[in-house]
Design a protein around this motif. Structure first.
Motif, short mmCIF file in Angstrom:
data_model
loop_
_atom_site.label_atom_id
_atom_site.label_comp_id
_atom_site.label_asym_id
_atom_site.label_seq_id
_atom_site.Cartn_x
_atom_site.Cartn_y
_atom_site.Cartn_z
N ARG A 27 0.85 -1.20 0.00
CA ARG A 27 0.00 0.00 0.00
C ARG A 27 0.89 1.25 0.00
NH1 ARG A 27 -3.01 -3.20 -1.49
NH2 ARG A 27 -4.49 -4.38 -0.28
N THR A 28 0.36 2.32 -0.59
CA THR A 28 1.10 3.58 -0.62
C THR A 28 0.94 4.30 0.72
OG1 THR A 28 -0.76 4.83 -1.48
CG2 THR A 28 0.73 3.83 -3.10
N HIS A 29 1.71 5.36 0.90
CA HIS A 29 1.61 6.16 2.13
C HIS A 29 0.23 6.80 2.25
CE1 HIS A 29 5.96 5.64 2.15
NE2 HIS A 29 5.94 6.03 3.42
N ASP A 30 -0.33 7.23 1.12
CA ASP A 30 -1.66 7.84 1.13
C ASP A 30 -2.71 6.82 1.59
OD1 ASP A 30 -0.72 10.29 0.28
OD2 ASP A 30 -1.02 9.82 -1.85
N GLU A 31 -2.62 5.59 1.11
CA GLU A 31 -3.58 4.56 1.49
C GLU A 31 -3.47 4.20 2.97
OE1 GLU A 31 -4.00 2.08 -2.68
OE2 GLU A 31 -2.37 1.57 -1.33
N GLY A 33 -2.35 6.37 5.26
CA GLY A 33 -2.50 7.57 6.07
C GLY A 33 -1.19 8.02 6.70
N GLN A 34 -0.08 7.70 6.09
CA GLN A 34 1.24 8.07 6.61
C GLN A 34 1.74 9.33 5.91
OE1 GLN A 34 3.61 4.62 5.76
NE2 GLN A 34 2.85 3.48 7.53
N ALA A 35 2.62 10.04 6.60
CA ALA A 35 3.23 11.24 6.01
C ALA A 35 4.31 10.82 5.02
CB ALA A 35 3.84 12.10 7.10
N LYS A 36 4.44 11.61 3.95
CA LYS A 36 5.46 11.33 2.93
C LYS A 36 6.70 12.17 3.17
CE LYS A 36 2.21 11.48 -0.53
NZ LYS A 36 1.83 11.78 -1.90
N VAL A 37 7.82 11.66 2.69
CA VAL A 37 9.09 12.38 2.75
C VAL A 37 9.11 13.34 1.56
CG1 VAL A 37 11.60 12.11 2.66
CG2 VAL A 37 10.21 10.38 3.78
N VAL A 38 9.74 14.48 1.71
CA VAL A 38 9.82 15.46 0.64
C VAL A 38 10.50 14.83 -0.58
CG1 VAL A 38 10.77 17.71 -0.04
CG2 VAL A 38 9.92 17.35 2.28
N GLY A 39 9.85 14.96 -1.74
CA GLY A 39 10.40 14.41 -2.97
C GLY A 39 10.03 12.96 -3.23
N GLN A 40 9.29 12.36 -2.34
CA GLN A 40 8.91 10.96 -2.49
C GLN A 40 7.84 10.80 -3.56
OE1 GLN A 40 7.70 9.16 1.19
NE2 GLN A 40 6.54 7.56 0.17
N ALA A 41 7.95 9.74 -4.34
CA ALA A 41 6.94 9.46 -5.37
C ALA A 41 5.62 9.07 -4.70
CB ALA A 41 7.41 8.33 -6.27
N ASP A 42 4.53 9.46 -5.33
CA ASP A 42 3.21 9.14 -4.78
C ASP A 42 2.97 7.63 -4.74
OD1 ASP A 42 2.58 11.80 -4.43
OD2 ASP A 42 1.63 11.97 -6.42
N SER A 43 3.63 6.89 -5.60
CA SER A 43 3.41 5.44 -5.69
C SER A 43 4.37 4.64 -4.82
CB SER A 43 3.57 5.00 -7.14
OG SER A 43 4.86 5.32 -7.60
N ALA A 44 5.24 5.29 -4.06
CA ALA A 44 6.20 4.57 -3.22
C ALA A 44 5.48 3.76 -2.14
CB ALA A 44 7.17 5.54 -2.57
N PRO A 45 5.89 2.51 -1.91
CA PRO A 45 5.22 1.69 -0.91
C PRO A 45 5.47 2.19 0.51
CG PRO A 45 7.12 0.53 -1.77
CD PRO A 45 6.97 1.78 -2.57
N GLY A 46 4.43 2.12 1.32
CA GLY A 46 4.56 2.54 2.71
C GLY A 46 4.72 1.37 3.66
N ASN A 47 4.45 0.17 3.19
CA ASN A 47 4.54 -1.00 4.07
C ASN A 47 5.32 -2.13 3.41
OD1 ASN A 47 2.62 -1.63 2.12
ND2 ASN A 47 1.37 -2.84 3.51
N PHE A 48 6.40 -1.80 2.72
CA PHE A 48 7.21 -2.81 2.05
C PHE A 48 7.82 -3.76 3.08
CE2 PHE A 48 11.33 -4.16 0.24
CZ PHE A 48 10.84 -4.86 -0.84
N SER A 49 7.63 -5.06 2.87
CA SER A 49 8.13 -6.06 3.80
C SER A 49 8.86 -7.16 3.02
CB SER A 49 6.98 -6.66 4.60
OG SER A 49 7.44 -7.70 5.43
N PRO A 50 10.19 -7.09 2.95
CA PRO A 50 10.94 -8.10 2.21
C PRO A 50 10.74 -9.52 2.77
CG PRO A 50 12.36 -6.26 2.76
CD PRO A 50 11.06 -6.04 3.47
#
Length: 90
Positions: A27-31, A33-50
């Motif tokens: 899920r993305t940061h928007d999905e 409800g997390q804050a994004k880092v400046v310059g971060q892509a909107d599609s960057a995963p917020g819960n990436f778990s290798p």
């Protein structure tokens, strides 16, 4: 089949499985409800778990390789079965 061939083919199945399961459950940061880092892509995963991806890819690759190896040993589908040119030669 030699053990080195088994390891190499299983490795290919694992990599394919990892790419296949990679987008599931992310899920993305928007999905989230997390804050994004400046310059971060909107599609960057917020819960990436290798670890989750590794487990899912391992389970999937074991199942796929088991089917591949069973077909290799029993000859259910051969190269001759995949030759589509025989269907159009009439």
């Amino acid at each position: 089949m030699k053990i080195t061939s088994i390891i190499a083919i299983y490795g290919l199945f694992w990599v394919m499985s990892a790419f296949f399961v990679l987008p599931f459950g992310v899920r993305t940061h928007d999905e989230l409800g997390q804050a994004k880092v400046v310059g971060q892509a909107d599609s960057a995963p917020g819960n990436f778990s290798p670890r989750k991806i590794t487990k899912r890819a391992t389970v999937l690759s074991i199942a796929l390789f088991a089917f591949y190896y069973a077909n290799y040993m029993n000859g259910w589908i051969t190269v001759a079965d995949l030759d589509i040119t025989t269907y159009f030669s009439h």
